[in-house]
Design an enzyme around this catalytic site. Structure first.
Site, short mmCIF file in Angstrom:
data_model
loop_
_atom_site.label_atom_id
_atom_site.label_comp_id
_atom_site.label_asym_id
_atom_site.label_seq_id
_atom_site.Cartn_x
_atom_site.Cartn_y
_atom_site.Cartn_z
N ARG A 1 0.76 -0.80 -0.08
CA ARG A 1 -0.22 0.09 -0.11
C ARG A 1 0.67 1.41 -0.22
O ARG A 1 0.28 2.53 -0.34
CB ARG A 1 -1.06 0.26 0.70
CG ARG A 1 -1.91 -0.88 1.59
CD ARG A 1 -3.12 -1.23 2.34
NE ARG A 1 -3.43 -0.11 2.45
CZ ARG A 1 -3.77 0.78 3.45
NH1 ARG A 1 -3.26 0.60 4.39
NH2 ARG A 1 -4.47 2.12 3.79
N ASP A 2 2.41 1.18 -0.43
CA ASP A 2 2.95 2.41 -0.20
C ASP A 2 3.94 1.91 -0.98
O ASP A 2 5.57 2.51 -0.02
CB ASP A 2 3.58 2.56 1.47
CG ASP A 2 3.76 4.15 1.03
OD1 ASP A 2 3.44 4.39 0.37
OD2 ASP A 2 4.12 4.81 2.12
N LEU A 3 4.22 1.72 -2.01
CA LEU A 3 5.21 1.35 -3.21
C LEU A 3 5.89 2.11 -3.72
O LEU A 3 4.95 3.49 -3.60
CB LEU A 3 4.64 0.06 -3.62
CG LEU A 3 4.77 -1.32 -3.48
CD1 LEU A 3 4.36 -2.19 -4.51
CD2 LEU A 3 6.24 -1.41 -2.91
N ASN B 1 10.66 3.91 -0.79
CA ASN B 1 10.37 2.60 -0.15
C ASN B 1 11.13 0.94 -0.70
O ASN B 1 10.77 -0.22 -0.72
CB ASN B 1 9.15 2.33 0.41
CG ASN B 1 8.47 2.80 1.62
OD1 ASN B 1 9.43 4.07 2.01
ND2 ASN B 1 7.04 3.56 1.06
#
Length: 193
Positions: free
Chosen positions: A111-113, A117
């Site tokens: 959900r936060d690619l 990250n």
């Protein structure tokens, strides 16, 4: 002597219970995904209104690697990638897709690619000197009941890499695939001066 990275999350300004839960969820998710595809988690503790997360030390991020790649290959003719640049881009994207595939096989939606990250780790033993991309920052990750199962959440990651459906409340692992495609576009774009 072993070296580690320590992420420090300030808890003093956090009043929302949801934000505190996200920080604790990050450590739980890191424990679940122990593999070569994710940053290694070693320990966590709370001290002086801060959460400390001890994890594997990495060399750099994909964001910085892409900036370096842009500088190295920006002198080539317009809209033409050299075969060496294509090879490097393919290898980066292959490793990244393996990481995302592993998470999805474990039913975890990151959900936060984004390039920030994705870290570059040096695999052991050092004399072999193999680098590997690894996912990090699992603070927004959610576990789905199965691949294709929908997740409901109001939390969103970086809007530049978010799938449109992730801005709402119902979405599945394909939200990560959307983010992966945007990162892939950055990996394969050819820059000119």
């Amino acid at each position: 002597m072993e070296l580690y990275a320590v992420k420090i999350c300030d808890l003093s300004g956090i009043t929302e219970e949801n934000d505190k839960q996200n920080l604790l969820l990050e450590t739980k998710n890191m424990i679940k995904v122990r593999s070569v595809f994710a940053i290694k988690y070693y320990n966590s503790w709370i001290e002086s209104d801060s959460l400390y997360i001890q994890m594997e030390l990495c060399l750099d991020s994909l964001k910085n690697l892409l900036q370096l790649k842009r500088k190295l290959f920006s002198t080539k003719p317009p809209n033409r990638m050299t075969s060496f640049e294509v090879y490097i881009s393919l290898e980066i994207f292959r490793e990244l897709t393996e990481c995302v595939q592993y998470m999805h096989e474990k039913r975890i939606i990151h959900r936060d690619l984004k390039p920030d990250n994705v870290l570059i780790a040096l695999e052991e033993p050092l004399y072999y000197s193999k680098t590997r991309l690894k996912l990090c920052d699992f603070g927004l990750a959610k576990e789905a009941l199965s691949i294709g199962a929908y997740v409901m959440s109001d939390d969103v990651g970086d809007p530049r890499y978010q799938a449109p459906e992730a801005m709402g409340t119902d979405y599945d692992h394909l939200a990560d695939v959307y983010s992966l495609a945007l990162i892939g576009a950055e990996i394969f774009v050819h820059y000119n001066k």
